[in-house]
Design a protein around this motif. Structure first.
Motif, PDB file in Angstrom:
ATOM      1  N   HIS A  40       0.828  -1.210   0.000  1.00 12.04           N
ATOM      2  CA  HIS A  40       0.000   0.000   0.000  1.00 12.04           C
ATOM      3  C   HIS A  40       0.862   1.259   0.000  1.00 12.04           C
ATOM      4  O   HIS A  40       1.254   1.760   1.051  1.00 12.04           O
ATOM      5  CB  HIS A  40      -0.914  -0.002   1.236  1.00 12.04           C
ATOM      6  CG  HIS A  40      -1.985   1.036   1.207  1.00 12.04           C
ATOM      7  ND1 HIS A  40      -3.213   0.855   1.800  1.00 12.04           N
ATOM      8  CD2 HIS A  40      -2.033   2.278   0.661  1.00 12.04           C
ATOM      9  CE1 HIS A  40      -3.957   1.934   1.621  1.00 12.04           C
ATOM     10  NE2 HIS A  40      -3.246   2.828   0.939  1.00 12.04           N
ATOM     11  N   TYR A  94     -12.687   2.582  -2.874  1.00 15.75           N
ATOM     12  CA  TYR A  94     -12.757   3.587  -1.812  1.00 15.75           C
ATOM     13  C   TYR A  94     -14.200   3.727  -1.338  1.00 15.75           C
ATOM     14  O   TYR A  94     -15.037   4.274  -2.048  1.00 15.75           O
ATOM     15  CB  TYR A  94     -12.221   4.932  -2.315  1.00 15.75           C
ATOM     16  CG  TYR A  94     -10.723   4.918  -2.529  1.00 15.75           C
ATOM     17  CD1 TYR A  94      -9.853   5.261  -1.491  1.00 15.75           C
ATOM     18  CD2 TYR A  94     -10.170   4.551  -3.749  1.00 15.75           C
ATOM     19  CE1 TYR A  94      -8.472   5.232  -1.675  1.00 15.75           C
ATOM     20  CE2 TYR A  94      -8.796   4.514  -3.939  1.00 15.75           C
ATOM     21  CZ  TYR A  94      -7.954   4.864  -2.894  1.00 15.75           C
ATOM     22  OH  TYR A  94      -6.593   4.830  -3.082  1.00 15.75           O
ATOM     23  N   THR A 116     -11.651  10.215   1.314  1.00 12.59           N
ATOM     24  CA  THR A 116     -10.214  10.363   1.495  1.00 12.59           C
ATOM     25  C   THR A 116      -9.680  11.255   0.389  1.00 12.59           C
ATOM     26  O   THR A 116     -10.445  11.937  -0.287  1.00 12.59           O
ATOM     27  CB  THR A 116      -9.522   8.984   1.513  1.00 12.59           C
ATOM     28  OG1 THR A 116      -8.125   9.194   1.715  1.00 12.59           O
ATOM     29  CG2 THR A 116      -9.723   8.208   0.226  1.00 12.59           C
ATOM     30  N   HIS A 167     -10.752   0.496   1.044  1.00 10.27           N
ATOM     31  CA  HIS A 167     -10.600   1.562   2.031  1.00 10.27           C
ATOM     32  C   HIS A 167     -11.977   1.705   2.660  1.00 10.27           C
ATOM     33  O   HIS A 167     -12.890   2.247   2.054  1.00 10.27           O
ATOM     34  CB  HIS A 167     -10.172   2.877   1.382  1.00 10.27           C
ATOM     35  CG  HIS A 167     -10.062   4.010   2.377  1.00 10.27           C
ATOM     36  ND1 HIS A 167      -9.034   4.904   2.371  1.00 10.27           N
ATOM     37  CD2 HIS A 167     -10.845   4.369   3.425  1.00 10.27           C
ATOM     38  CE1 HIS A 167      -9.201   5.771   3.375  1.00 10.27           C
ATOM     39  NE2 HIS A 167     -10.298   5.466   4.024  1.00 10.27           N
ATOM     40  N   PRO A 226      -4.777  14.785   3.707  1.00  8.45           N
ATOM     41  CA  PRO A 226      -4.413  13.784   4.706  1.00  8.45           C
ATOM     42  C   PRO A 226      -3.354  12.831   4.173  1.00  8.45           C
ATOM     43  O   PRO A 226      -3.336  12.524   2.984  1.00  8.45           O
ATOM     44  CB  PRO A 226      -5.728  13.034   4.944  1.00  8.45           C
ATOM     45  CG  PRO A 226      -6.469  13.141   3.644  1.00  8.45           C
ATOM     46  CD  PRO A 226      -6.068  14.476   3.049  1.00  8.45           C
TER      47      PRO A 226
HETATM   48  C1  NCD Z   1      -4.041   8.847   1.160  1.00  7.70           C
HETATM   49  C2  NCD Z   1      -3.448   9.747   0.085  1.00  7.70           C
HETATM   50  O1  NCD Z   1      -2.927  10.785   0.419  1.00  7.70           O
HETATM   51  O2  NCD Z   1      -3.477   9.368  -1.096  1.00  7.70           O
HETATM   52  N1  NCD Z   1      -4.179   9.593   2.378  1.00  7.70           N
HETATM   53  C3  NCD Z   1      -4.290   9.077   3.603  1.00  7.70           C
HETATM   54  O3  NCD Z   1      -4.498   9.839   4.542  1.00  7.70           O
HETATM   55  N2  NCD Z   1      -4.170   7.793   3.834  1.00  7.70           N
HETATM   56  C4  NCD Z   1      -5.341   8.313   0.667  1.00  7.70           C
HETATM   57  C5  NCD Z   1      -5.746   7.036   1.286  1.00  7.70           C
HETATM   58  O4  NCD Z   1      -4.982   6.090   1.411  1.00  7.70           O
HETATM   59  O5  NCD Z   1      -6.922   6.934   1.633  1.00  7.70           O
END
Ligand code: NCD
Ligand code: ZN
Length: 359
Positions: A11, A98, A102, A130, A245
């Motif tokens: 991942h 998903y 996110t 996710h 994020p």
């Molecule tokens: C991930 C991203 O930045 O692509 N961000 C996260 O906070 N994990 C997106 C994800 O994996 O959901």
């Protein structure tokens, strides 16, 4: 010196195409090797997202030129691409769905949009979800209804690990991964990570309560894989008014886990199982011949962004004292990384699915 097999990170976000100022196949796979990871599975929430033949070809063309370690690329599940995704499956790491909000545009809310993917996507590869909390429960129901494997990405909550245990006990084909940041950090650590910039603490799933963190540790037998969810965003972006994020992770996962071994909270065998044996089985990945990672278990050092290969320029673990350092990585007979130096050219990394299809 301790010798580990080539480690697999199922991942990572390599930001290619569309956001290569954050990371690309070159910088991201360099960072992976520096972290002792010899194979990465890249997520599809890019710009554009990877969801059909054209976008898959686009990313694989860059990867072929740039990758230092081996890799495969996920396809994203969209509202209308179930047929296409199933057709491209042999060329992909798997399918990513998903189900919760996110970073990126790939969210599928309506459960009727999940159905064609569960019907059509080949059963020898998992659908990676996710999905947090109750949407995870819905995803596990789908695994049961369609009797096919699902892999739950980045679990973070006590309720999640307990539900996965119950589902596994009933024979439902569910596997899961946990990220270092959900094992080593809780909500309480956000101020220390933020230094007054709250965006630095933002990650999906969010950092959880201490009780959740403890539940992950006490249910490690349920957790199939350690995965980083390496989600690089630049420090400037993290400190902006709309912080995306995500935490980077490929260069810190192994030292953090080895530190836990040092503290007798984890064993080397668990690292090998969750970063090599299990991901290989779950994602149907090939053996990497003449591939291993040498670590100095006794080397104690401080985590420093300045020594990292990731382009994002920060880590939530800055300044952490860790015990266990990657000294050398041998990938398919070549020394790929040694004493802080990257020794293989861009393009050395192979698309493992392409190789599997040639065989
Ligand atoms: C991930 C991203 O930045 O692509 N961000 C996260 O906070 N994990 C997106 C994800 O994996 O959901
Ligand atoms: Zn992710």
């Amino acid at each position: 010196m301790l010798k580990l097999p080539g480690l697999i990170d199922p991942h990572v976000h390599l930001r290619e195409p569309g956001a290569t100022h954050k990371e690309d196949y070159d910088s991201g796979t360099s960072a992976a090797l520096a972290g002792g990871i010899t194979m990465v599975l890249a997520m599809p929430n890019t710009k554009p997202p990877i969801f059909d033949q054209v976008t898959l070809d686009l990313v694989l063309a860059s990867a072929k030129k740039k990758a230092h370690c081996d890799y495969a690329q996920f396809i994203g599940a969209g509202p209308e691409n179930a047929e296409m995704a199933a057709r491209l499956a042999p060329y992909a790491a798997g399918l990513k769905m998903y189900l919760d909000s996110t970073f990126g545009e790939l969210r599928l809310d309506d459960m009727s949009l999940w159905m064609p993917h569960f019907e059509k996507f080949p059963r020898d590869l998992p659908i990676v979800l996710h999905s947090e909390s109750r949407s995870m429960a819905a995803g596990i129901l789908f695994a049961a209804l369609y009797d096919r494997p699902v892999h739950i990405a980045h679990i973070s909550l006590k309720e999640e690990v307990l539900l996965i245990r119950a589902a596994k006990e009933r024979g439902i084909k569910v596997t899961c991964e946990v990220c270092p940041h959900h094992l080593f950090l809780s909500k309480d650590d956000i101020p220390g990570i933020s230094h007054g910039h709250p965006g630095r603490g933002e990650v999906r799933p969010r950092l959880a309560e201490k009780e959740d963190v403890e539940a992950l540790w006490s249910n490690l037998d349920v957790i199939d894989c350690f995965a980083t969810d390496h989600a690089p965003h630049t420090l400037e972006e993290k400190d902006s008014n709309t912080p995306p994020p995500g935490f980077p992770g490929v260069e810190t996962i192994l030292p953090l886990l080895l530190t836990a071994v040092h503290e007798e909270r984890l064993t080397i065998d668990q690292i090998i199982e969750k970063m090599h044996t299990n991901p290989k089985r779950i994602f149907n990945l090939p053996e990497q011949p003449e591939t291993w990672v040498e670590v100095d278990e006794t080397a104690s050092y401080q985590v420093k962004t300045s020594q990292m290969y990731s382009r994002c320029g920060w880590t939530p673990f800055e300044g952490w004292q860790v015990c266990g350092q990657v000294k050398r990585v041998v990938l398919r007979g070549q020394v790929a990384f040694e004493n802080g130096k990257l020794l293989v050219e861009p393009g050395y990394g192979k698309n493992i699915r392409e190789e599997q299809n040639i065989e």
